[in-house]
Enzyme design. Structure first.
Site, PDB file in Angstrom:
ATOM      1  N   LYS A   1      40.041  47.598  36.746  1.00  0.00           N
ATOM      2  CA  LYS A   1      40.619  47.201  35.452  1.00  0.00           C
ATOM      3  C   LYS A   1      41.939  47.924  35.153  1.00  0.00           C
ATOM      4  O   LYS A   1      42.250  48.948  35.770  1.00  0.00           O
ATOM      5  CB  LYS A   1      39.578  47.470  34.366  1.00  0.00           C
TER       6      LYS A   1
ATOM      7  N   TYR B   1      35.688  35.987  30.679  1.00  0.00           N
ATOM      8  CA  TYR B   1      34.661  36.665  29.876  1.00  0.00           C
ATOM      9  C   TYR B   1      34.068  35.751  28.808  1.00  0.00           C
ATOM     10  O   TYR B   1      33.512  36.239  27.823  1.00  0.00           O
ATOM     11  CB  TYR B   1      35.243  37.933  29.239  1.00  0.00           C
TER      12      TYR B   1
ATOM     13  N   ASN C   1      36.084  50.443  31.349  1.00  0.00           N
ATOM     14  CA  ASN C   1      35.073  51.089  32.195  1.00  0.00           C
ATOM     15  C   ASN C   1      35.404  50.990  33.686  1.00  0.00           C
ATOM     16  O   ASN C   1      34.513  50.905  34.529  1.00  0.00           O
ATOM     17  CB  ASN C   1      33.674  50.554  31.868  1.00  0.00           C
TER      18      ASN C   1
ATOM     19  N   HIS D   1      34.758  46.087  37.134  1.00  0.00           N
ATOM     20  CA  HIS D   1      33.770  45.052  36.867  1.00  0.00           C
ATOM     21  C   HIS D   1      33.007  44.800  38.164  1.00  0.00           C
ATOM     22  O   HIS D   1      33.584  44.888  39.250  1.00  0.00           O
ATOM     23  CB  HIS D   1      34.474  43.758  36.438  1.00  0.00           C
TER      24      HIS D   1
ATOM     25  N   GLU E   1      32.798  33.957  39.969  1.00  0.00           N
ATOM     26  CA  GLU E   1      33.905  34.898  39.741  1.00  0.00           C
ATOM     27  C   GLU E   1      34.842  34.962  40.937  1.00  0.00           C
ATOM     28  O   GLU E   1      36.067  35.054  40.776  1.00  0.00           O
ATOM     29  CB  GLU E   1      33.328  36.274  39.394  1.00  0.00           C
TER      30      GLU E   1
HETATM   31  P1  CMP Z   1      32.167  44.246  32.648  1.00  0.00           P
HETATM   32  O1  CMP Z   1      31.239  44.682  33.719  1.00  0.00           O
HETATM   33  O2  CMP Z   1      33.540  43.808  33.048  1.00  0.00           O
HETATM   34  O3  CMP Z   1      31.462  43.076  31.824  1.00  0.00           O
HETATM   35  C1  CMP Z   1      31.699  42.830  30.468  1.00  0.00           C
HETATM   36  C2  CMP Z   1      32.586  43.862  29.856  1.00  0.00           C
HETATM   37  O4  CMP Z   1      32.550  43.928  28.450  1.00  0.00           O
HETATM   38  C3  CMP Z   1      32.115  45.243  30.280  1.00  0.00           C
HETATM   39  O5  CMP Z   1      32.336  45.465  31.632  1.00  0.00           O
HETATM   40  C4  CMP Z   1      32.911  46.109  29.328  1.00  0.00           C
HETATM   41  O6  CMP Z   1      34.268  46.236  29.726  1.00  0.00           O
HETATM   42  C5  CMP Z   1      32.845  45.271  28.069  1.00  0.00           C
HETATM   43  N1  CMP Z   1      31.773  45.716  27.168  1.00  0.00           N
HETATM   44  C6  CMP Z   1      30.450  45.572  27.333  1.00  0.00           C
HETATM   45  N2  CMP Z   1      29.771  46.095  26.290  1.00  0.00           N
HETATM   46  C7  CMP Z   1      30.711  46.583  25.429  1.00  0.00           C
HETATM   47  C8  CMP Z   1      30.651  47.236  24.176  1.00  0.00           C
HETATM   48  N3  CMP Z   1      29.491  47.492  23.586  1.00  0.00           N
HETATM   49  N4  CMP Z   1      31.813  47.593  23.596  1.00  0.00           N
HETATM   50  C9  CMP Z   1      32.998  47.320  24.197  1.00  0.00           C
HETATM   51  N5  CMP Z   1      33.120  46.684  25.395  1.00  0.00           N
HETATM   52  C10 CMP Z   1      31.991  46.335  26.008  1.00  0.00           C
END
Ligand code: CMP
Length: 142
Positions: A11, A51, A114, A117, A128
């Site tokens: 990311k 998303y 985070n 993904h 995806e």
């Molecule tokens: P990802 O694995 O890319 O899948 C969905 C994304 O939404 C996740 O990683 C985070 O980047 C984001 N996400 C999921 N839960 C939350 C949350 N509670 N608050 C903010 N972002 C979130």
């Protein structure tokens, strides 16, 4: 039977902090082969579409903003039982809950930013992968 392929993105926050190299090193050292990879910047419509499953969630707009804030790395990875093995390597969505030694524990800033993904099922890995790689069918068909 579990598939051999999964899809990942590094990311924008992790790209910005020069973590592409360390993250790819962990991916390779944990036995994943990179079968397709590119660096690109998502448009807002692309991020919204990718998303879309989260569109009712309170974090959706902020997630789209964060995912379009800079370049990402998109890749298809190969290993036995790839989806589950990769989710183990990246750790919990929330880095504060991720196990020691996981990619998110080491490189993520927050639950939203985070670091990476990882697909959550074989079905989503195909969807995806196809989202980013027009030639990915040939990998998924084996
Ligand atoms: P990802 O694995 O890319 O899948 C969905 C994304 O939404 C996740 O990683 C985070 O980047 C984001 N996400 C999921 N839960 C939350 C949350 N509670 N608050 C903010 N972002 C979130």
């Amino acid at each position: 039977m579990s598939g051999k392929l999964t899809f990942t993105m590094i990311k924008p926050g992790a790209v910005e902090k020069e973590y592409i190299g360390p993250i790819l090193k962990m991916i390779n050292e944990n036995g994943f082969h990179i079968v397709a990879m590119k660096l690109l910047q998502l448009t807002i419509p692309d991020a919204k579409a990718f998303y879309e499953v989260h569109k009712e969630r309170p974090f959706y707009n902020s997630l789209v903003e964060s995912m379009t804030s800079g370049p990402i790395v998109a890749a298809i990875l190969e290993k036995e039982n790839a989806v589950e093995a990769y989710r183990k390597l990246i750790g919990a969505t929330d880095p504060s809950k991720a196990e020691e030694g996981t990619i998110r524990k080491l490189y993520a800033d927050s639950i939203e930013a985070n670091a990476v993904h990882g697909s959550d099922s074989d079905e989503n890995a195909i969807i995806e992968g196809n989202f980013f790689f027009s030639t990915s069918d040939k990998f998924f068909k084996g």
